[in-house]
Design an enzyme around this catalytic site. Structure first.
Site, PDB file in Angstrom:
ATOM      1  CB  ILE A 113      -0.944   0.057   1.240  1.00 46.89           C
ATOM      2  CG1 ILE A 113      -1.501  -1.394   1.348  1.00 46.89           C
ATOM      3  CG2 ILE A 113      -1.942   1.071   1.068  1.00 46.89           C
ATOM      4  CD1 ILE A 113      -2.414  -1.887   0.381  1.00 46.89           C
ATOM      5  CD  GLU A 114       2.602   3.877   3.949  1.00 47.38           C
ATOM      6  OE1 GLU A 114       3.216   4.785   3.079  1.00 47.38           O
ATOM      7  OE2 GLU A 114       1.762   4.001   4.705  1.00 47.38           O
TER       8      GLU A 114
END
Length: 549
Positions: free
Chosen positions: A172-173
């Site tokens: 996600i990051e």
């Protein structure tokens, strides 16, 4: 008959001890009870006499193969002074049946077994599932990139008894790209902002940025997540704080409490990015749980380490280190993404990561290598200098110096800056003080104008330099005199000054009698005297938000 009873007593004691060992409780001092360790599962099935039997263990669990397991003594049910009657037993029958646990077939299965967070079910989760499932190639590229790092992250999570779905957070990051940099200057797999990185002891200097370091950034990210979980007592809120900032989440909770509203993750008023943050992780978790259901394919990631750490004791060029390890420079940088320069300073970066099979190759090639290890070194600028002056002093072209050190045009390099320059054979390795604190500081270059001034009575090189705020050594050099020279009254002194520089001769002082009138005039104009500033209150240091600069 006595011999048979004694034999029976021995067998009973042995079986009781084994049962006590197998049924001893798991430690519960972590955040959740983890799934059975694959190491323990393999150990249960291992045959000591089989030389081909590999026992997979987390890298932190180091045990001697075949070491005996000491069972605690069996608890006695006899009262003090009471004799326990001897009973016969049937040989070959165990008191308990132990179910064998198969080891994970791959790292994905190991992650699934360690899930420990409550599932989030919402329309946003379904929206992200659809988004990812329509991009199977993107999922595959992202998961393929994670191969190098995922085993280490899973091991660190298991050691801390943290939910293993947190290993999916870099998807996600940063899409598992350790070189990723956001528009807000967050960097690395875990996307640390500069200030938050410093709070968690991630060094950032001219030669390395630990926000991108695989080991250091993972340690810091898990430290931060544990801290946030202790603060909020909920993993969804902890993740929201990781993205939005702990202060923002705390204020949102307090606002809901004042309004008598629930304070769970779905109930808080938050920015859209944070609103989608946990649903994204839940969607990736669901895809990892059942890839076929979402038209996705996960690459095989075997359940063993991808890399190992190798200690370096001398400064060495990145290209040479890759060549000695027999890996490409790109693959080397993928495991050592914190390096900002083409040289590794052993004092600041005492270990490098290499693919598991290449670490031994590197050590062997390094021992037999007889050439120069480092062709670059760090040089601390003694005084503020123009890049052209620096280049001439260190034997580089100005363009190469600017390019190698990212010096912007029309800038001078301030004193104390650390520059990367060619290294001669006689130079020693860079000391730790320079390696850990190297920074580049620049200032706008001022074009100086040649002017001629008249020396006054008793003027010296030092007094002229002081009056015009310049360097005495430069005044002496411009006028071809010594630094201690004295000028004759009226003598022309040549200086290089900024276009509008003025002499700093003292202005006439205001008489004491004039001061009250001036004060009275100021008071009558209606202006209030400025209050003295209040010193900042001392308090505990607070971790900045990951999204702060």
């Amino acid at each position: 008959m006595i011999r048979f009873h004694l034999f029976a007593v021995g067998v009973v004691a042995l079986l009781s001890g084994c049962a006590g060992t197998l049924n001893s409780p798991m430690p519960q001092d972590g955040l959740h009870s983890p799934a059975p360790s694959p190491a323990a599962s393999n150990a249960a099935q291992a045959t000591p006499n089989d030389p081909n039997n590999l026992i997979l263990r987390p890298s932190r669990e180091i045990a001697r193969p075949g070491a005996p397991i000491k069972a605690p003594p069996a608890a006695s049910t006899a009262r003090p002074g009471e004799t326990v009657p001897l009973t016969s037993i049937e040989l070959g029958r165990s008191s308990r049946s132990v179910a064998a646990v198969a080891p994970p077939v791959d790292l994905w299965e190991r992650i699934r077994r360690g899930y420990g967070m409550n599932d989030l079910q919402s329309e946003l989760v379904q929206d992200r599932e659809v988004w990812y499932s329509r991009r199977p190639d993107y999922i595959f590229r992202m998961t393929e990139r994670s191969k190098k790092y995922l085993f280490h992250i899973v091991e660190e999570l298991e050691v801390r008894n943290m939910p293993t779905e947190l290993a999916l957070l870099p998807f996600i990051e940063s899409a598992f790209n350790p070189q990723a940099v956001s528009s807000a200057k967050a960097a690395g797999m875990w996307q640390f902002m500069p200030a938050t990185g410093k709070y968690f002891e991630l060094k950032q200097n001219s030669f390395r940025d630990d926000r991108r370091d695989v080991l250091a950034s993972t340690r810091a990210a898990l430290d931060y997540l544990q801290k946030l979980h202790r603060m909020f007592g909920d993993w969804h809120l902890a993740l929201a704080a990781y993205n939005w900032g702990e202060g923002s989440v705390s204020r949102a909770i307090a606002k809901n409490q004042r309004a008598g509203l629930p304070t769970g993750y779905p109930d808080l008023n938050m920015p859209m990015e944070t609103r989608f943050y946990v649903p994204k992780l839940q969607a990736v978790k669901n895809i990892v749980s059942n890839p076929a259901q979402f038209n996705s394919k996960l690459p095989l990631i075997e359940n063993h380490p991808y890399f190992q750490s190798v200690t370096i004791r001398r400064d060495i060029d990145v290209a040479l280190a890759a060549r000695l390890a027999e890996v490409s420079v790109d693959d080397f940088k993928a495991l050592n993404p914190s390096l900002n320069r083409p040289v590794i300073l052993a004092a600041g970066t005492p270990q490098i990561l290499l693919p598991w099979d290449n670490a031994e190759v590197f050590q062997s090639n390094l021992e037999s290598y007889s050439g120069r290890l480092a062709s670059w070194t760090a040089w601390v600028v003694p005084s503020t200098m123009r890049p052209a002056e620096v280049a001439k002093k260190v034997g580089m072209s100005e363009s190469d110096l600017r390019s190698m050190n990212n010096i912007p045009p029309r800038m001078v390099v301030r004193a104390g800056s650390t520059l990367l320059v060619p290294r001669s054979h006689q130079m020693p390795d860079v000391p730790i003080k320079v390696a850990d604190n190297s920074q580049l500081s620049v200032a706008p270059e001022i074009v100086l104008k040649r002017v001629s001034v008249k020396a006054g009575k008793n003027d010296t090189v030092a007094s002229i330099a002081r009056r015009y705020k310049t360097n005495p050594a430069q005044v002496a050099e411009w006028n071809k005199v010594s630094a201690s020279a004295r000028f004759k009254p009226g003598q022309s002194v040549m200086l290089m000054l900024p276009p509008q520089a003025k002499s700093t001769k003292a202005a006439p002082t205001t008489s004491k009698a004039a001061k009250p009138a001036a004060a009275k005039s100021k008071a009558s104009s209606g202006q209030k005297a400025a209050k003295p500033s209040t010193p900042a209150k001392k308090g505990a240091t607070k971790a900045p938000s990951k999204k702060q600069g």
